[in-house]
Motif scaffolding. Structure first.
Motif, short mmCIF file in Angstrom:
data_model
loop_
_atom_site.label_atom_id
_atom_site.label_comp_id
_atom_site.label_asym_id
_atom_site.label_seq_id
_atom_site.Cartn_x
_atom_site.Cartn_y
_atom_site.Cartn_z
N UNK A 1 0.85 -1.19 0.00
CA UNK A 1 0.00 0.00 0.00
C UNK A 1 0.88 1.24 0.00
N UNK A 2 0.43 2.32 -0.63
CA UNK A 2 1.22 3.56 -0.60
C UNK A 2 1.26 4.11 0.82
N UNK A 3 2.32 4.85 1.11
CA UNK A 3 2.46 5.45 2.44
C UNK A 3 1.35 6.46 2.66
N UNK A 4 0.80 6.50 3.88
CA UNK A 4 -0.22 7.52 4.16
C UNK A 4 0.40 8.91 4.06
N UNK A 5 -0.39 9.86 3.58
CA UNK A 5 0.05 11.25 3.47
C UNK A 5 -0.72 12.08 4.49
N UNK A 6 -0.02 12.73 5.40
CA UNK A 6 -0.65 13.48 6.49
C UNK A 6 -0.23 14.95 6.47
N UNK B 1 5.47 13.88 17.43
CA UNK B 1 4.42 13.11 16.76
C UNK B 1 4.67 13.02 15.26
N UNK B 2 5.12 14.13 14.68
CA UNK B 2 5.43 14.15 13.25
C UNK B 2 6.56 13.17 12.93
N UNK B 3 7.62 13.20 13.74
CA UNK B 3 8.73 12.28 13.50
C UNK B 3 8.31 10.83 13.71
N UNK B 4 7.43 10.58 14.69
CA UNK B 4 6.92 9.23 14.90
C UNK B 4 6.13 8.73 13.71
N UNK B 5 5.31 9.61 13.13
CA UNK B 5 4.53 9.24 11.95
C UNK B 5 5.46 8.95 10.78
N UNK B 6 6.49 9.76 10.62
CA UNK B 6 7.45 9.53 9.54
C UNK B 6 8.20 8.21 9.74
N UNK B 7 8.59 7.94 10.99
CA UNK B 7 9.29 6.69 11.30
C UNK B 7 8.41 5.48 11.00
N UNK C 1 6.45 5.32 8.54
CA UNK C 1 6.28 5.23 7.10
C UNK C 1 5.36 6.25 6.46
N UNK C 2 4.83 7.18 7.25
CA UNK C 2 3.93 8.19 6.69
C UNK C 2 4.73 9.33 6.06
N UNK C 3 4.12 9.94 5.06
CA UNK C 3 4.68 11.15 4.46
C UNK C 3 3.96 12.33 5.11
N UNK C 4 4.69 13.15 5.88
CA UNK C 4 4.09 14.26 6.62
C UNK C 4 4.50 15.58 6.00
#
Length: 81
Positions: free
Chosen positions: A3-8, A33-39, A41-44
């Motif tokens: 699945x593509x990485x979530x974009x937030x 929180x932003x760094x956790x989301x990136x870690x 696999x999310x694109x923030x």
């Protein structure tokens, strides 16, 4: 197939310079929180709402005495007092 990485989007909930959302401790928490989301696999994308011409309330402009006009702000078109 993966699945593509979530974009937030990430942004402060207020435009005011003195907003609770912009306090250093709250900002640091949001950064974690932003760094956790990136870690994970999310694109923030960090967004500054002032960079976009959106019809949002800005308390700093109100305090400065600037009145923003918008259609319908004074009531329906053609209304009389």
């Amino acid at each position: 197939m993966t699945a593509p990485a979530p974009r937030l989007p990430a942004f402060a909930g207020s435009l005011r310079d003195a907003s609770h959302n912009r306090r250093p401790d709250v900002h640091a928490c949001a950064a974690m929180l932003t760094e956790g989301a990136r870690a994970a696999g999310a694109e923030v994308s960090l967004i500054e709402l002032r960079d976009y011409p959106l019809p949002v309330h800005d308390g700093d402009i109100e305090v400065a005495g600037i009145v923003a006009a918008s259609p319908g702000a004074a009531g329906p078109a053609g209304a009389t007092a």
